[in-house]
Design an enzyme around this catalytic site. Sequence first.
Site, PDB file in Angstrom:
ATOM      1  N   ARG A  41      37.770  43.814  54.711  1.00 34.58           N
ATOM      2  CA  ARG A  41      39.000  43.203  54.400  1.00 34.58           C
ATOM      3  C   ARG A  41      39.848  43.202  55.597  1.00 34.58           C
ATOM      4  NH1 ARG A  41      41.056  41.652  49.163  1.00 34.58           N
ATOM      5  NH2 ARG A  41      39.464  41.293  47.908  1.00 34.58           N
ATOM      6  N   ARG A  45      46.271  40.687  54.526  1.00 35.43           N
ATOM      7  CA  ARG A  45      47.807  40.462  54.559  1.00 35.43           C
ATOM      8  C   ARG A  45      48.521  41.415  55.301  1.00 35.43           C
ATOM      9  NH1 ARG A  45      47.401  40.241  48.224  1.00 35.43           N
ATOM     10  NH2 ARG A  45      45.480  41.256  48.675  1.00 35.43           N
ATOM     11  N   ARG A  54      48.146  31.978  56.425  1.00 36.07           N
ATOM     12  CA  ARG A  54      48.111  31.924  54.811  1.00 36.07           C
ATOM     13  C   ARG A  54      49.067  31.102  54.415  1.00 36.07           C
ATOM     14  NH1 ARG A  54      47.620  31.275  50.646  1.00 36.07           N
ATOM     15  NH2 ARG A  54      47.387  32.648  48.864  1.00 36.07           N
ATOM     16  N   ASP A  91      35.453  34.236  50.370  1.00 37.07           N
ATOM     17  CA  ASP A  91      35.464  35.222  49.044  1.00 37.07           C
ATOM     18  C   ASP A  91      34.384  35.169  48.346  1.00 37.07           C
ATOM     19  OD1 ASP A  91      38.091  36.611  47.826  1.00 37.07           O
ATOM     20  OD2 ASP A  91      36.778  36.040  46.242  1.00 37.07           O
ATOM     21  N   TYR A 167      33.409  39.125  37.278  1.00 36.70           N
ATOM     22  CA  TYR A 167      34.584  38.145  37.143  1.00 36.70           C
ATOM     23  C   TYR A 167      34.276  36.948  36.305  1.00 36.70           C
ATOM     24  CZ  TYR A 167      36.768  41.083  40.693  1.00 36.70           C
ATOM     25  OH  TYR A 167      37.390  42.081  41.563  1.00 36.70           O
TER      26      TYR A 167
HETATM   27  O1  CP3 Z   1      38.275  40.241  55.848  1.00 36.40           O
HETATM   28  C1  CP3 Z   1      37.579  40.394  55.160  1.00 36.40           C
HETATM   29  O2  CP3 Z   1      36.861  41.335  54.680  1.00 36.40           O
HETATM   30  C2  CP3 Z   1      36.878  38.970  54.678  1.00 36.40           C
HETATM   31  C3  CP3 Z   1      37.326  38.230  53.543  1.00 36.40           C
HETATM   32  C4  CP3 Z   1      37.007  38.863  52.104  1.00 36.40           C
HETATM   33  C5  CP3 Z   1      38.182  38.147  51.191  1.00 36.40           C
HETATM   34  N1  CP3 Z   1      37.537  38.933  49.939  1.00 36.40           N
HETATM   35  C6  CP3 Z   1      39.382  37.787  51.158  1.00 36.40           C
HETATM   36  C7  CP3 Z   1      40.303  37.874  50.497  1.00 36.40           C
HETATM   37  C8  CP3 Z   1      36.084  39.300  51.681  1.00 36.40           C
HETATM   38  C9  CP3 Z   1      34.845  40.389  52.157  1.00 36.40           C
HETATM   39  C10 CP3 Z   1      36.206  39.685  50.039  1.00 36.40           C
HETATM   40  C11 CP3 Z   1      35.439  40.023  49.042  1.00 36.40           C
HETATM   41  C12 CP3 Z   1      35.882  40.348  47.815  1.00 36.40           C
HETATM   42  N2  CP3 Z   1      36.640  39.247  47.038  1.00 36.40           N
HETATM   43  C13 CP3 Z   1      35.424  41.349  46.917  1.00 36.40           C
HETATM   44  C14 CP3 Z   1      34.608  42.421  47.144  1.00 36.40           C
HETATM   45  C15 CP3 Z   1      35.289  43.627  47.851  1.00 36.40           C
HETATM   46  C16 CP3 Z   1      36.456  44.085  47.286  1.00 36.40           C
HETATM   47  O3  CP3 Z   1      37.270  44.217  48.182  1.00 36.40           O
HETATM   48  O4  CP3 Z   1      36.336  44.424  46.392  1.00 36.40           O
HETATM   49  C17 CP3 Z   1      36.222  41.132  45.641  1.00 36.40           C
HETATM   50  C18 CP3 Z   1      35.850  42.012  44.478  1.00 36.40           C
HETATM   51  C19 CP3 Z   1      36.883  39.888  45.561  1.00 36.40           C
HETATM   52  C20 CP3 Z   1      37.480  38.941  44.659  1.00 36.40           C
HETATM   53  C21 CP3 Z   1      39.036  38.958  45.039  1.00 36.40           C
HETATM   54  N3  CP3 Z   1      39.640  38.046  45.907  1.00 36.40           N
HETATM   55  C22 CP3 Z   1      40.026  39.499  44.160  1.00 36.40           C
HETATM   56  C23 CP3 Z   1      39.800  40.635  43.084  1.00 36.40           C
HETATM   57  C24 CP3 Z   1      41.188  39.252  44.870  1.00 36.40           C
HETATM   58  C25 CP3 Z   1      42.641  39.474  44.617  1.00 36.40           C
HETATM   59  C26 CP3 Z   1      42.864  40.745  44.718  1.00 36.40           C
HETATM   60  C27 CP3 Z   1      43.209  41.029  46.371  1.00 36.40           C
HETATM   61  O5  CP3 Z   1      42.673  41.978  46.607  1.00 36.40           O
HETATM   62  O6  CP3 Z   1      43.953  40.427  46.880  1.00 36.40           O
HETATM   63  C28 CP3 Z   1      40.816  38.392  45.967  1.00 36.40           C
HETATM   64  C29 CP3 Z   1      41.587  37.492  47.132  1.00 36.40           C
HETATM   65  C30 CP3 Z   1      41.283  37.636  48.447  1.00 36.40           C
HETATM   66  N4  CP3 Z   1      40.250  37.689  48.987  1.00 36.40           N
HETATM   67  C31 CP3 Z   1      42.510  37.696  49.389  1.00 36.40           C
HETATM   68  C32 CP3 Z   1      41.740  37.968  50.548  1.00 36.40           C
HETATM   69  C33 CP3 Z   1      42.522  38.119  51.904  1.00 36.40           C
HETATM   70  C34 CP3 Z   1      43.939  38.147  49.199  1.00 36.40           C
HETATM   71  C35 CP3 Z   1      44.240  36.556  48.849  1.00 36.40           C
HETATM   72  C36 CP3 Z   1      45.713  36.149  49.643  1.00 36.40           C
HETATM   73  O7  CP3 Z   1      45.502  36.393  51.084  1.00 36.40           O
HETATM   74  O8  CP3 Z   1      46.412  35.395  49.158  1.00 36.40           O
END
Ligand code: CP3
Length: 361
Positions: A41, A45, A54, A91, A167
């Site tokens: 990640r 943010r 964003r 994602d 999910y």
């Molecule tokens: O930088 C990176 O790692 C690349 C991008 C990336 C995102 N999500 C961006 C994201 C990656 C590799 C993921 C993987 C992901 N997404 C996983 C597996 C790894 C982990 O973190 O557990 C999972 C379970 C998700 C599903 C997901 N996406 C959830 C549960 C959420 C909401 C909760 C949260 O952590 O914010 C997201 C949203 C998300 N994915 C954001 C980002 C940057 C935040 C949204 C935003 O910026 O508004």
Amino acid sequence: MFFLIIGRGVGFFENCDLKTNRFLKTLEGEVCVPPPMWLMRQAGRYLPEYQALRAKAGSFLDFCYTPPLAAEATLQPVRRFRFDAAIVFSDILVVPDALGQKLTFEETGGPKLDPILTPKDFGRLHAELDRRRLDPVLETIARAKAQLAADTALIGFCGAPWTVACYMVGGKSSPDQAAARLFAYREQAMLQRLIDLLVEASVDYLSWQIEAGVDAVQIFDTWAGVLPCSEFERWCLEPVKAIVAKLRLRHKAARIIAFPKGPERSLADFTARTKIDVLGLGTCVDLQWAAETISAGVVLQGNLDPLALAAGGAALERAVHGILQAVKGRRHIFNLGHGILPHTPLSHVARLVEMVRRDAD
Ligand code: CP3
């Protein structure tokens, strides 16, 4: 080769100086000092430049599907911290989206999907991925790749079938994935069909990412740790093993990282059975145990506690030192044990990079 093994010989360091692609060198068999590093990640943010991007992007899903913005988000952390790898900004839930399941992200960032609970819900899914829906991600890869220096690798990814199914079945984030776990007990046959569909979809999606230019792929099994051993085998290990085997039929040299986030007991034979190249370790795994137990043919990745990074100071110094000591002499990619937390101070990340690059001896 011997001088590579005995420690910090001149060749040892020269082969892996900061100008070579140390991520790829490590995958190709060299013990790099300092080790390559990136953070799960890392595009997110905690970066003010991410927040600014964003704010321009509309919904989170639109952000993922707008290649110029997504490519920029991919590159931001590499530009700021000179990480050895970038991870494609997207994602794991674009896969259910491209299978036709309705997906939105709420204002708070959490995903919302129409849960798949009945054969009728399952029947509404496409039989395979709608590639057109994912074309923007593939274009993001091409754009990011074109802008990355040769010393920086590009990582593509997908969620592991079990984690994506959590999910798809639960419909939202959950602290324990109870809905999906209940479903696994009550609706075994339907879950198996869903997992099989996700295996095929993941193989397609990872193949397309490799064809678009990623150097390696990571399979995120964030929720592997909620399952008891007997269930882990069926819902986590077997599907990842199938993805690896099928992907290598299409791309023989595919470099594959798996991140089955869970305790030691599930990992001992995971690498031998799935044939992955890199094992990503969650924070709860004892790295010393992993270094002693997991075959040296496998690269270990991880596993700094994201909270130690958020805390900084002496706790961070201690944790980083402990990791570097535990994996001394073996192939290692420095990373967190889970995603970086949004409130992590930038100065702590800068200090981490400095420590890993300077103190790795
Ligand atoms: O930088 C990176 O790692 C690349 C991008 C990336 C995102 N999500 C961006 C994201 C990656 C590799 C993921 C993987 C992901 N997404 C996983 C597996 C790894 C982990 O973190 O557990 C999972 C379970 C998700 C599903 C997901 N996406 C959830 C549960 C959420 C909401 C909760 C949260 O952590 O914010 C997201 C949203 C998300 N994915 C954001 C980002 C940057 C935040 C949204 C935003 O910026 O508004």
